[in-house]
Design a protein around this motif. Structure first.
Motif, PDB file in Angstrom:
ATOM      1  N   ALA A  14      12.526 -20.670 -31.713  1.00  0.00           N
ATOM      2  CA  ALA A  14      11.124 -20.419 -31.360  1.00  0.00           C
ATOM      3  C   ALA A  14      10.211 -21.422 -32.053  1.00  0.00           C
ATOM      4  CB  ALA A  14      10.741 -18.999 -31.746  1.00  0.00           C
ATOM      5  N   ARG A  15      10.519 -21.749 -33.299  1.00  0.00           N
ATOM      6  CA  ARG A  15       9.674 -22.666 -34.072  1.00  0.00           C
ATOM      7  C   ARG A  15       9.792 -24.101 -33.573  1.00  0.00           C
ATOM      8  NH1 ARG A  15       9.556 -26.155 -38.336  1.00  0.00           N
ATOM      9  NH2 ARG A  15      11.817 -26.173 -38.543  1.00  0.00           N
ATOM     10  N   THR A  16      11.013 -24.552 -33.306  1.00  0.00           N
ATOM     11  CA  THR A  16      11.240 -25.955 -32.941  1.00  0.00           C
ATOM     12  C   THR A  16      11.108 -26.212 -31.448  1.00  0.00           C
ATOM     13  OG1 THR A  16      13.628 -25.592 -32.766  1.00  0.00           O
ATOM     14  CG2 THR A  16      12.771 -26.292 -34.914  1.00  0.00           C
ATOM     15  N   GLY A  17      11.340 -25.172 -30.639  1.00  0.00           N
ATOM     16  CA  GLY A  17      11.182 -25.335 -29.201  1.00  0.00           C
ATOM     17  C   GLY A  17      12.419 -25.798 -28.467  1.00  0.00           C
ATOM     18  N   SER A  18      13.555 -25.912 -29.152  1.00  0.00           N
ATOM     19  CA  SER A  18      14.782 -26.311 -28.462  1.00  0.00           C
ATOM     20  C   SER A  18      16.010 -25.974 -29.285  1.00  0.00           C
ATOM     21  CB  SER A  18      14.775 -27.815 -28.160  1.00  0.00           C
ATOM     22  OG  SER A  18      15.053 -28.570 -29.325  1.00  0.00           O
ATOM     23  N   LEU A  19      17.147 -25.827 -28.596  1.00  0.00           N
ATOM     24  CA  LEU A  19      18.410 -25.557 -29.278  1.00  0.00           C
ATOM     25  C   LEU A  19      18.836 -26.746 -30.125  1.00  0.00           C
ATOM     26  CD1 LEU A  19      20.368 -23.859 -26.339  1.00  0.00           C
ATOM     27  CD2 LEU A  19      19.526 -22.726 -28.399  1.00  0.00           C
ATOM     28  N   ALA A  20      18.631 -27.953 -29.588  1.00  0.00           N
ATOM     29  CA  ALA A  20      19.050 -29.161 -30.308  1.00  0.00           C
ATOM     30  C   ALA A  20      18.286 -29.322 -31.613  1.00  0.00           C
ATOM     31  CB  ALA A  20      18.852 -30.390 -29.421  1.00  0.00           C
TER      32      ALA A  20
END
Length: 301
Positions: A14-20
């Protein structure tokens, strides 16, 4: 049953915006994070993220879970800290976020006072624009935020709220030094020093000039208030900001703070904030109390 590791992975996505990006931060395989997110969605019976070409965005249900997860993880850290403090001399950690004007005087002064009484306490201080400060507090990346009014949010607890108008800051020898109140026409006659776009001072000043059919081009635009203040202290440039921002800065203490006769510039609100419904660690709670006291003293001066 929702497990802590799943919540941790979920919050990081949620914080970073992506799984990677979450994988890089956590040093965990993308597949492992993806499995935990899928399990959470199965347990909750709903989609928590919108999968977009450029990343992942929380759904409404995801937003609700994120609020719970952040508080749960922070509470767990609090309990672990309380346990470890019984077996060590650690004084705790206080994470602060503020807009640039408070980096150079107000917060360092309060940190020094607190350090004298609790020398083992550690501090982290980050600065950004009002939206960033609010976001860091909302997500638990900062314990305490100090900045100016932005759109209200139910995830923030406002601890202190005070009107702090935008002032004209100028040196004692400035041609306008004898005037108690300045107009926009006065400001337009002299070079201006102002923060870059994305802050309340710049926004309010642009609205004020536009409302009167005027425009301005600052002589100096910077992301650092100390640069603006120092420039104004040695030239006829007028810096735009607040009297609280020059508090405790030796070189800038002589700057005069003049009221500006413009209603929009009188409406700026200072906010001291924490995450809503969060139980604060002892060090954070004690520092917050001291900061409130020091702010009241400075604002009433």
């Amino acid at each position: 049953m929702i497990h802590g590791i799943a919540l941790r992975y979920f919050v990081e996505v949620a914080r970073t915006g992506s799984l990677a990006a979450a994988s890089e931060e956590l040093h965990v395989a993308v597949s492992a994070i993806s499995r935990q997110i899928t399990k959470l969605e199965q347990e909750t019976g709903t989609v928590l993220f919108e999968r977009l070409p450029r990343g992942m965005v929380l759904t409404e249900a995801g937003q609700l879970l994120a609020e719970h997860a952040r508080r749960t993880l922070l509470d767990a850290q609090l309990v672990l800290g309380e346990i470890s403090s019984r077996h060590a001399s650690s004084g705790g950690l206080v994470r602060l976020a503020c807009t640039d004007g408070f980096v150079h005087g107000v917060l360092p002064d309060v940190m020094l006072i607190y350090h004298q009484q609790y020398p083992a306490t550690r501090f982290i201080l980050e600065s950004g624009n009002p939206e960033q400060v609010c976001h860091w507090v909302e997500t638990g990346e900062a314990d305490i935020g100090l900045g100016f009014t932005i759109a209200s949010t139910h995830e923030i607890e406002i601890v202190l709220h005070h009107t702090l108008p935008v002032c004209a800051l100028l040196r004692p020898g400035h041609p306008l030094a004898s005037q108690e109140v300045l107009s926009l026409d006065d400001l337009a006659r002299y070079p201006l020093a102002i923060l870059e776009r994305g802050n309340t001072v710049r926004q309010l000043l642009e609205w004020s000039f536009t409302a009167q059919g005027k425009v301005f081009t600052p002589l100096l635009s910077s992301g650092h208030t100390s640069t603006l203040h120092r420039f104004a202290a040695h030239t006829d440039t007028i810096a735009l900001g607040s009297r609280l921002a020059i508090h405790g800065q030796p070189e800038c203490n002589q700057l005069l703070a003049k009221r500006i006769d413009e209603p929009l510039l009188q409406q700026r609100q200072l906010q001291l904030m924490t995450m809503k419904a969060r139980r604060l660690p002892p060090a954070v709670s004690q520092f917050l109390q001291l900061l409130q006291q020091q702010l009241h003293t400075a604002l009433d001066a």
